[in-house]
Each structure stands twice: as C-alpha cells, then as structure tokens.
Design an enzyme around this catalytic site. Structure first.
Site, PDB file in Angstrom:
ATOM      1  CD  GLU A  84      -2.933  -1.146   2.307  1.00  0.00           C
ATOM      2  OE1 GLU A  84      -2.484  -0.710   3.392  1.00  0.00           O
ATOM      3  OE2 GLU A  84      -4.046  -1.678   2.198  1.00  0.00           O
ATOM      4  CD  GLU A 115       4.551 -21.057  11.662  1.00  0.00           C
ATOM      5  OE1 GLU A 115       4.550 -21.292  12.873  1.00  0.00           O
ATOM      6  OE2 GLU A 115       3.678 -20.376  11.099  1.00  0.00           O
TER       7      GLU A 115
END
EC number: 4.2.1.126
Length: 312
Positions: A84, A115
């Site tokens: 953004e 992960e």
C-alpha cells in the site's frame, strides 16, 4: 518439537469459554470487548513504535530499504502494508518490501508449514542483499517463528537495523533486536487463532510505523498525502481536491496546474506558492530532500531577505 502452550497467544481466554453457545449478537459484543484491548496494547508500546518510526525513517533517508518478514497471517499483514505504500505515498516498490514464507502463493494459500524453516528466512535476507543501510521488522505473534528468527539473525550479521513485532511478553520469548515491540492483547477468543486480536493489533502497528515514516520523509503536508501517485481517476480527483483545498483554485485551475507540474502535487504547490517554473521547483524540493514545508519556508525566508535588502 518445542512446547508452546505457555505462550500468551496460545492460552485459553476465560471470557470465551462458552463461545459455541453464544448468540450472534453475543458473539459480536464479545469481539467488541476483546478488541478494546488492542488500543491498550498500542498505548503500551508507544515508545518502541516511535523508535521504530525514527530508525526506519533514518534508514530510508540514507538510501536504505524497509523490510517486513513473517509467515502466515503475520507475513500477509506485512506484505499488505508494503504493497500500500507505492499508491499512497508514491514510493518505488523496492523501498518498502513485504516478505512472506512461501512467497506470493502463500498470500492466498496456507503454507504455515514453511514457518519452521529458519534457513529459509536466512536465505531470503541474502537474496534481497540486505545491508547495514536497511531495516528489517520481523512479525510473529508468538515470537518463536523460526523463519522470522532466522531472518532477524541473518540481518543482524549484515549490520541491518532490526525490530520485532510480537504479542507475547519479553519474559516468555526474549529476542535480540534493536527495537522490541510487544503488543500484549492477551489470549484470543478462539484459542490460538492469532489472526484475531493479534492480527488486528499488528495491522494497527504497521499502519502507525509506515505512515509515521512517510511523514518523516516529507510525503505529507499537514495531513494531506502530497506525494499521491496520480494513476487512476480516483487519485486524480484526490490530487485536485488537495490542490483546491490548499490553494483556493477552482477545479479547472487546479487541473491546469497539476498537468503543468507533471502530475506532481508537491511541485504544483511549490509552483503556485512561489511562482517558480517546474525545473526550479524540482531543484528547490531536491535541496530540501523532498520536504515540501522546508522548501516553502526556505524560499519565503530567502524572498523576505531579498526584499529587505532591496529596501535598504
């Protein structure tokens, strides 16, 4: 495998013990009460968030980059915040980068198994050629994600500034970083589902950090995003509104000024307030490292001194 039941993010929330027996309205009310804790968590981390803003602005101001890295929900939130920045602040895509375990595919498809690979985090730091100019923010609600831990350690070895965003106390998971941001929201309504309060407070923290950094870098004048990228009709309209609000011009006049400036709101404002042409406005802005207010104040001081000298 390490036992993680002691972590605050994995504990049982007594307020939601009868979650499966609540009406829809009771569910909404429970979420609302629990989500109030995110505001307290942000307040509790205010000083570390401010340090993160200052360190990140310093890194970007000297030619470095800001990286977010995480897995699962944490990784997605980092990627979202990074994505953004270009449309909001007209930054190059490489300036703020989000890294998620599993790459782009993990944004829409679960890859939480990745992960656990600390070496993947280390390799990502090497692949991005992280240096001492850069800053890395590791995001992991429980604080223990090996992928993030590996990346932080690799970044530290390369001299980069490091920070951690986690939702567990330091006493539970100590991590060696330059800035330790702990957002303590307590156990989730749905035990262990850290996309809830932990995800919400993480998004809030990232909003604060990235917006604060861009303010420090001169991307904002007052509370307007004057480095807005005019790439579609909505953003073109926003640019015109900013110009009209700050200059008093009508829509046609603001449109002419915007085009004359090369569709740069910053340059358009300098041109209007100083009478300089586009090239001179670009030079003035560059002299003040993109800081619009500093550029305008400097010009006015210089103009005032010239006027005083002429009178004398």
């Amino acid at each position: 495998m390490e036992e993680r039941g002691h972590l605050l993010t994995e504990q049982i929330n007594p307020s939601s013990a009868n979650l499966d027996r609540l009406s829809s309205l009771e569910l909404v009310d429970l979420f609302n009460r629990e989500d109030q804790k995110t505001l307290d968590a942000i307040a509790g981390a205010r000083e570390s968030l401010a340090r993160a803003i200052d360190r990140a602005a310093h890194a970007l101001g000297r030619g470095g980059r800001l990286f977010y890295i995480g897995a699962g929900t944490s990784g997605r939130l980092g990627v979202l915040d990074a994505a953004e920045c270009p449309p909001t602040f007209c930054t190059p895509p490489e300036l703020v980068q989000g890294i998620i375990a599993g790459g782009a595919g993990a944004l829409i498809r679960s890859s939480e198994d990745l992960e656990d690979r600390a070496e993947d985090g280390e390799q990502e730091i090497a692949r991005r050629h992280v240096t001492e100019l850069d800053m890395l923010i590791g995001i992991t609600a429980g604080g223990t994600t090996p992928y993030v831990q590996g990346a932080i350690q690799a970044a530290r070895r390369r001299g980069a500034t490091t920070a951690l965003i986690a939702c567990v106390p330091v006493s539970q998971v100590p991590v060696e970083v330059d800035i330790d941001i702990r957002l303590i929201v307590g156990p989730e309504i749905l035990a262990g589902s850290t996309r809830l309060k932990a995800g919400t407070v993480t998004k809030m923290a990232l909003n604060i950090i990235s917006t604060g950094v861009m303010v420090k870098l001169g991307k904002v004048y007052g509370n307007r995003m004057v480095d807005v990228a005019v790439t579609n009709s909505k953003l073109h309209d926003r640019a015109l509104r900013i110009l009209r609000d700050l200059t008093g011009l009508n829509r046609d006049e603001a449109g002419y000024l915007l085009e004359k400036s090369g569709r740069s709101v910053k340059l358009a404002l300098i041109m209007h307030w100083t009478g300089l042409d586009r090239d001179s406005s670009e030079t003035l802005l560059a002299e003040h490292h993109g800081q619009l207010r500093a550029a305008i104040d400097s010009y006015r001081d210089r103009d005032s001194q010239t006027s005083d000298n002429t009178k004398s």
